[in-house]
Design a protein around this motif. Structure first.
Motif, mmCIF file in Angstrom:
data_model
loop_
_atom_site.group_PDB
_atom_site.id
_atom_site.type_symbol
_atom_site.label_atom_id
_atom_site.label_comp_id
_atom_site.label_asym_id
_atom_site.label_seq_id
_atom_site.Cartn_x
_atom_site.Cartn_y
_atom_site.Cartn_z
ATOM 1 N N LEU A 249 -6.144 9.607 9.135
ATOM 2 C CA LEU A 249 -6.391 8.161 9.669
ATOM 3 C C LEU A 249 -5.280 7.240 9.510
ATOM 4 N N ASN A 250 -4.326 7.559 8.638
ATOM 5 C CA ASN A 250 -3.249 6.659 8.318
ATOM 6 C C ASN A 250 -2.246 6.956 9.703
ATOM 7 N N PRO A 251 -1.754 8.044 9.732
ATOM 8 C CA PRO A 251 -0.976 8.282 10.865
ATOM 9 C C PRO A 251 -1.535 7.711 12.118
ATOM 10 N N GLU A 252 -2.800 7.624 12.362
ATOM 11 C CA GLU A 252 -3.634 7.237 13.830
ATOM 12 C C GLU A 252 -3.296 5.741 13.568
ATOM 13 N N ARG A 253 -3.469 5.217 12.532
ATOM 14 C CA ARG A 253 -2.991 3.528 12.747
ATOM 15 C C ARG A 253 -1.635 3.286 13.082
ATOM 16 N N ILE A 254 -1.015 4.193 12.313
ATOM 17 C CA ILE A 254 0.586 3.911 12.747
ATOM 18 C C ILE A 254 1.002 4.079 14.052
ATOM 19 N N GLU A 326 -2.415 0.782 3.258
ATOM 20 C CA GLU A 326 -2.361 -0.700 3.336
ATOM 21 C C GLU A 326 -1.353 -0.956 4.414
ATOM 22 N N ALA A 327 -0.127 -0.540 4.683
ATOM 23 C CA ALA A 327 0.764 -0.781 5.584
ATOM 24 C C ALA A 327 0.273 -0.486 6.900
ATOM 25 N N ALA A 328 -0.193 0.650 6.941
ATOM 26 C CA ALA A 328 -0.837 1.112 8.232
ATOM 27 C C ALA A 328 -1.661 0.437 8.903
ATOM 28 N N ASN A 329 -2.738 -0.241 8.102
ATOM 29 C CA ASN A 329 -3.540 -1.392 8.594
ATOM 30 C C ASN A 329 -3.079 -2.633 9.023
ATOM 31 N N MET A 330 -2.161 -2.877 8.145
ATOM 32 C CA MET A 330 -1.401 -4.211 8.505
ATOM 33 C C MET A 330 -0.603 -4.063 9.862
ATOM 34 N N ALA A 331 0.166 -3.033 9.845
ATOM 35 C CA ALA A 331 1.214 -2.626 11.241
ATOM 36 C C ALA A 331 0.003 -2.559 12.362
ATOM 37 N N LYS A 332 -1.205 -1.925 12.225
ATOM 38 C CA LYS A 332 -1.900 -1.719 13.487
ATOM 39 C C LYS A 332 -2.100 -3.105 13.951
ATOM 40 N N LEU A 333 -2.757 -3.963 12.835
ATOM 41 C CA LEU A 333 -3.276 -5.289 13.254
ATOM 42 C C LEU A 333 -2.183 -6.251 14.068
ATOM 43 N N ALA A 334 -1.103 -6.118 13.361
ATOM 44 C CA ALA A 334 0.035 -6.956 13.830
ATOM 45 C C ALA A 334 0.517 -6.726 15.011
ATOM 46 N N ALA A 335 0.582 -5.287 15.406
ATOM 47 C CA ALA A 335 1.021 -4.897 16.725
ATOM 48 C C ALA A 335 0.039 -4.889 17.701
ATOM 49 N N ALA A 336 -1.287 -4.949 17.315
ATOM 50 C CA ALA A 336 -2.456 -5.040 18.263
ATOM 51 C C ALA A 336 -2.263 -6.793 18.934
ATOM 52 N N ASP A 337 -2.265 -7.436 17.917
ATOM 53 C CA ASP A 337 -2.185 -9.059 18.208
ATOM 54 C C ASP A 337 -0.865 -9.189 18.829
#
Length: 396
Positions: A249-254, A326-337
């Motif tokens: 799941l972490n690679p998926e978010r990245i 933690e970083a993967a979740n933040m990256a996914k949110l920032a990139a999506a927005d």
């Protein structure tokens, strides 16, 4: 069409090898582009030619172990590949699923036989694997997953029963990595486990879900009705639980972040080119701050999202699963927005032309929302940051 360049290419944040990889993948993507992907989606086919070329050049398996035909790199390299293909207008969504999630999980936790059976094919593109976790009634609550696996006491086989929904690429995948739950003999509690389910396994049925999303990869609902699997279909340790799950799941978010950043860059490139050439009064519309500043802001936000994505990928590749989560979740949110805003502003820059088939931006309005919704909603990411990072109490 020119593209908005990645400023990361000219900084010390990326090695010379990473910069060379970006340039090479960008050149491949330029040979195909958005028109190619649109034609494939329109015909109901799959981007087989692009997939084959990416595989031949070693890009699909760049994150997999060298001993199994991969490039020996990590998620950092694979995310560069997906981002640059996205920036060229032809992202390969199955890269998120097959080499990133399934390949990573098997490489880390699979048996020697599973590695020999799957990793060479995943690396050279000759085999693909889908990933099935989402369920109709579970939503973002993985603890409510009801797909269960039980042992046949006579044969030792596993029997899987349950439903999955919004599973990508099942029609072309050789197998699906299914997240099920087994009963802990000591506590009676259910714990997550991963199983490789062949596409033609008896009792494994699929139904295509009609989508407004214009993409080559189709979405499916899956039904597993006492699907019988041999004992060796279990990936990793039956008691490892969430450790193995989040290895995927972490690679998926990245990779979702890479997908979004690439898409945002592509849309921004279209808008920048248009703003340079389109003149309504005496100068190109891009000379006006009302047009230029929102586009510049989008560029800044995409670059910031990439920095967090690079941090997440590095942490993951270094083995820091907690920090990477933690970083993967933040990256996914920032990139999506950033992607949604870039697409919206790009369409707005083109005005009526932004909604035409000729310019191809309108379809990105729907596509850009995918990164906000999947594989986890921005609200659940904010919940994660609230209680995991900030230590605030849970609301659920």
């Amino acid at each position: 069409m020119s593209t908005v360049r990645s400023t990361a290419r000219s900084t010390v944040l990326e090695t010379e090898e990473h910069q060379a990889l970006r340039a090479a993948v960008a050149a491949l993507g330029k040979r195909y582009g958005r028109d190619y992907l649109a034609r494939v989606a329109e015909s109901g086919g799959h981007p087989d030619e692009l997939w084959a070329d990416a595989a031949k050049l070693g890009y699909l398996g760049v994150n997999l172990p060298e001993e199994y035909g991969g490039g020996g790199g990590g998620i950092a390299e694979l995310s560069i590949v997906l981002e640059e293909l996205g920036a060229a207008g032809c992202p390969l969504l199955m890269m998120v699923v097959s080499p990133a999630i399934c390949g990573t999980v098997i490489a880390r936790f699979g048996t020697d036989e599973q590695k020999r059976q799957w990793l060479p094919g995943l690396a050279d593109g000759s085999r693909t694997m889908a990933f099935g976790i989402t369920e109709p009634d579970a939503g973002s609550n993985s603890h409510r997953i009801t797909t269960t696996a039980r042992r046949d006491p006579d044969s030792g086989d596993w029997l899987l029963t349950g439903r999955k929904v919004f599973i990508s690429g099942v029609d072309i995948a050789d197998a699906t990595l299914i997240v099920g739950r087994t009963s802990d003999a000591r506590t009676g509690n259910l714990k997550p486990c991963l199983f490789i389910v062949p596409r033609d396994a008896p009792g494994f049925e699929r139904r295509q879900i009609p989508m407004e999303l214009r993409a080559a990869e189709k979405q499916f609902e899956l039904v597993l009705d006492d699907v019988r699997l041999p004992a060796e279909a279990l990936v990793g340790d039956e008691d490892a639980g969430l450790l193995q799950l989040f290895a995927g799941l972490n690679p998926e978010r990245i990779m979702t972040a890479a997908f979004a950043i690439g898409m945002g860059r592509y849309a921004l490139s279209c808008a920048v080119e248009y703003a340079k050439e389109r003149s309504v009064w005496k100068s190109p519309i891009g000379a006006h701050q009302a047009i230029a500043h929102p586009l510049a802001q989008s560029h800044v936000e995409l670059e910031l999202a990439r920095l967090m994505m690079q941090k997440a990928a590095r942490l993951y590749d270094e083995g820091d699963d907690v920090g990477a989560g933690e970083a993967a979740n933040m990256a996914k949110l920032a990139a999506a927005d950033a992607c949604v805003k870039a697409v919206d502003q790009s369409v707005h820059t083109l005005g009526g032309n932004g909604l035409t088939t000729e310019f191809g931006l309108a379809s990105l309005i729907v596509a850009s929302r995918v990164a906000r919704i999947a594989p986890v909603s921005r609200e659940m990411i904010l919940n994660y940051v609230s209680h995991q990072t900030l230590g605030l109490p849970k609301s659920y």
